[in-house]
Design a protein around this motif. Structure first.
Motif, mmCIF file in Angstrom:
data_model
loop_
_atom_site.group_PDB
_atom_site.id
_atom_site.type_symbol
_atom_site.label_atom_id
_atom_site.label_comp_id
_atom_site.label_asym_id
_atom_site.label_seq_id
_atom_site.Cartn_x
_atom_site.Cartn_y
_atom_site.Cartn_z
ATOM 1 N N UNK A 5 0.800 -1.174 0.403
ATOM 2 C CA UNK A 5 -0.558 0.158 0.230
ATOM 3 C C UNK A 5 0.689 1.084 -0.312
ATOM 4 N N UNK A 6 2.056 1.189 0.641
ATOM 5 C CA UNK A 6 2.461 2.750 0.614
ATOM 6 C C UNK A 6 3.432 2.500 -0.861
ATOM 7 N N UNK A 7 3.858 1.994 -1.330
ATOM 8 C CA UNK A 7 4.218 1.168 -2.988
ATOM 9 C C UNK A 7 4.094 1.991 -3.733
ATOM 10 N N UNK A 8 1.677 2.145 -3.049
ATOM 11 C CA UNK A 8 1.065 2.710 -4.079
ATOM 12 C C UNK A 8 0.600 3.392 -3.910
ATOM 13 N N UNK A 9 0.790 4.335 -2.576
ATOM 14 C CA UNK A 9 0.749 5.399 -2.308
ATOM 15 C C UNK A 9 1.245 6.823 -3.423
ATOM 16 N N UNK A 10 0.369 8.229 -3.548
ATOM 17 C CA UNK A 10 -0.689 8.563 -2.956
ATOM 18 C C UNK A 10 -1.690 8.362 -4.258
ATOM 19 N N UNK A 11 -1.577 7.328 -5.141
ATOM 20 C CA UNK A 11 -2.312 7.326 -6.515
ATOM 21 C C UNK A 11 -3.805 6.740 -5.200
ATOM 22 N N UNK A 12 -3.058 5.244 -4.964
ATOM 23 C CA UNK A 12 -4.189 4.771 -4.788
ATOM 24 C C UNK A 12 -5.746 5.424 -3.374
ATOM 25 N N UNK A 13 -4.524 6.524 -2.441
ATOM 26 C CA UNK A 13 -5.884 6.991 -1.776
ATOM 27 C C UNK A 13 -6.435 7.955 -2.976
ATOM 28 N N UNK A 14 -5.673 8.865 -4.028
ATOM 29 C CA UNK A 14 -6.076 10.280 -4.599
ATOM 30 C C UNK A 14 -7.702 9.471 -5.609
ATOM 31 N N UNK A 15 -7.356 8.311 -5.963
ATOM 32 C CA UNK A 15 -8.821 7.614 -7.230
ATOM 33 C C UNK A 15 -9.142 7.164 -6.147
ATOM 34 N N UNK A 16 -9.027 6.471 -4.743
ATOM 35 C CA UNK A 16 -9.952 6.510 -3.639
ATOM 36 C C UNK A 16 -10.990 6.792 -3.704
ATOM 37 N N UNK A 17 -10.826 8.253 -3.589
ATOM 38 C CA UNK A 17 -11.292 9.938 -3.059
ATOM 39 C C UNK A 17 -12.104 10.186 -4.226
ATOM 40 N N UNK A 18 -11.908 10.367 -5.683
ATOM 41 C CA UNK A 18 -11.796 11.022 -6.672
ATOM 42 C C UNK A 18 -13.448 9.357 -6.710
ATOM 43 N N UNK A 19 -13.116 8.482 -7.316
ATOM 44 C CA UNK A 19 -13.639 7.788 -7.379
ATOM 45 C C UNK A 19 -15.363 7.469 -6.162
ATOM 46 N N UNK A 20 -15.482 8.304 -5.511
ATOM 47 C CA UNK A 20 -16.601 8.348 -4.296
ATOM 48 C C UNK A 20 -17.372 10.079 -4.755
ATOM 49 N N UNK A 21 -15.833 10.533 -4.939
ATOM 50 C CA UNK A 21 -16.818 11.549 -5.283
ATOM 51 C C UNK A 21 -18.033 12.364 -5.945
ATOM 52 N N UNK A 22 -17.101 11.634 -7.418
ATOM 53 C CA UNK A 22 -17.322 11.418 -8.624
ATOM 54 C C UNK A 22 -18.989 10.887 -8.445
ATOM 55 N N UNK A 23 -18.716 9.205 -8.047
ATOM 56 C CA UNK A 23 -19.876 9.000 -8.145
ATOM 57 C C UNK A 23 -21.235 9.496 -6.963
ATOM 58 N N UNK A 114 -7.846 -2.468 -10.229
ATOM 59 C CA UNK A 114 -6.523 -2.430 -9.859
ATOM 60 C C UNK A 114 -5.190 -1.959 -8.855
ATOM 61 N N UNK A 115 -5.594 -0.781 -8.342
ATOM 62 C CA UNK A 115 -4.708 -0.454 -7.038
ATOM 63 C C UNK A 115 -5.613 -0.965 -5.870
ATOM 64 N N UNK A 116 -6.423 -0.869 -5.727
ATOM 65 C CA UNK A 116 -7.106 -1.962 -4.640
ATOM 66 C C UNK A 116 -6.527 -3.091 -4.562
ATOM 67 N N UNK A 117 -6.917 -4.418 -5.435
ATOM 68 C CA UNK A 117 -6.613 -4.905 -5.805
ATOM 69 C C UNK A 117 -4.481 -5.676 -5.803
ATOM 70 N N UNK A 118 -4.236 -4.522 -6.259
ATOM 71 C CA UNK A 118 -1.758 -4.742 -5.594
ATOM 72 C C UNK A 118 -1.990 -4.715 -4.791
ATOM 73 N N UNK A 119 -2.513 -3.693 -3.789
ATOM 74 C CA UNK A 119 -2.400 -3.094 -2.070
ATOM 75 C C UNK A 119 -3.329 -4.470 -1.584
ATOM 76 N N UNK A 120 -3.624 -5.294 -1.812
ATOM 77 C CA UNK A 120 -4.121 -6.355 -0.513
ATOM 78 C C UNK A 120 -2.989 -7.494 -1.610
ATOM 79 N N UNK A 121 -3.512 -7.704 -2.158
ATOM 80 C CA UNK A 121 -2.829 -9.001 -2.927
ATOM 81 C C UNK A 121 -1.199 -9.038 -3.043
ATOM 82 N N UNK A 122 -0.487 -7.850 -4.028
ATOM 83 C CA UNK A 122 0.824 -7.623 -4.746
ATOM 84 C C UNK A 122 0.114 -7.111 -5.662
ATOM 85 N N UNK A 123 1.580 -6.542 -6.439
ATOM 86 C CA UNK A 123 2.101 -5.744 -7.612
ATOM 87 C C UNK A 123 2.289 -6.955 -8.456
ATOM 88 N N UNK A 124 3.262 -7.597 -7.933
ATOM 89 C CA UNK A 124 3.668 -8.849 -8.910
ATOM 90 C C UNK A 124 2.807 -10.002 -8.326
#
Length: 207
Positions: A5-23, A114-124
């Protein structure tokens, strides 16, 4: 917070918030459009308009109105509007307006997945590579389809608002360059992630 999750930040947090706001904004806009006359969901209002990019006009009258500097010419591109559109004209407007919105919303959802799955299961992992490939195809094909839908709907809508010999749609299809390149790049990175996954599995099997 995990290392993935650290590796995917800050994009992970920004996309998650943006998706909620857009919806949230989309749901709110749709609800308000049902009860408030001046609010129209998706930019589809009571009037229907289209610009005829294939023709333009210029003259001294425009120079007087717009006041260009010396040596500068001013031209005008006609915009056809009707305040009493038919159902078919509204449908054509929607066909040109909604595809880019659907493309953006779908891409944002796929990126968040993609980002949520990579944060849970790993990038590779194979799933991450698969999700990255899906996002790449969505961006590549979706960008071309959205552009084609806009072009076709604009030309068809213009034909309903102008005389047969009075207006020309011109080059209404602006072939997108960014979305195909981004899509191809995502597909390439998907192959890289899949190769990295295979290498990691080989190393783990050796150890």
């Amino acid at each position: 917070m995990t290392e993935q999750r650290k590796m995917l930040e800050p994009l992970l947090g920004v996309v998650s918030v943006a998706l909620r706001v857009v919806i949230g904004v989309a749901v709110l806009g749709f609800v308000l459009s049902l009860f408030v006359d001046d609010i129209h969901f998706g930019g589809l209002g009571r009037s229907v308009c289209v610009t005829s990019d294939g023709m333009s006009a210029d003259g001294a009258g425009m120079d007087t109105v717009f006041g260009p500097k010396a040596g500068v010419d001013v031209s005008s591109v006609p915009r056809y509007c009707t305040t009493d559109p038919s159902a078919g004209q509204k449908l054509l407007q929607a066909a040109g307006t909604l595809p880019p919105v659907i493309l953006a919303l779908g891409g944002l959802w796929l990126l968040n997945r993609l980002l949520q799955g990579a944060a849970r299961e790993g990038v590779y992992t194979a799933r991450t590579a698969s999700r990255l490939r899906v996002l790449g195809w969505w961006t590549l094909v979706g960008g071309l389809v959205a552009a084609a839908a806009q072009a076709a709907s604009q030309a068809a809508l213009l034909a309903t608002l102008a005389a047969a010999d009075g207006a020309s749609p011109g080059n209404v299809w602006d072939v997108p360059l960014l979305s195909p390149l981004v899509g191809l790049g995502l597909l390439t990175f998907a192959r890289i992630v899949r190769a990295g996954t295979a290498m990691r599995e080989d190393i783990e099997a050796t150890i």
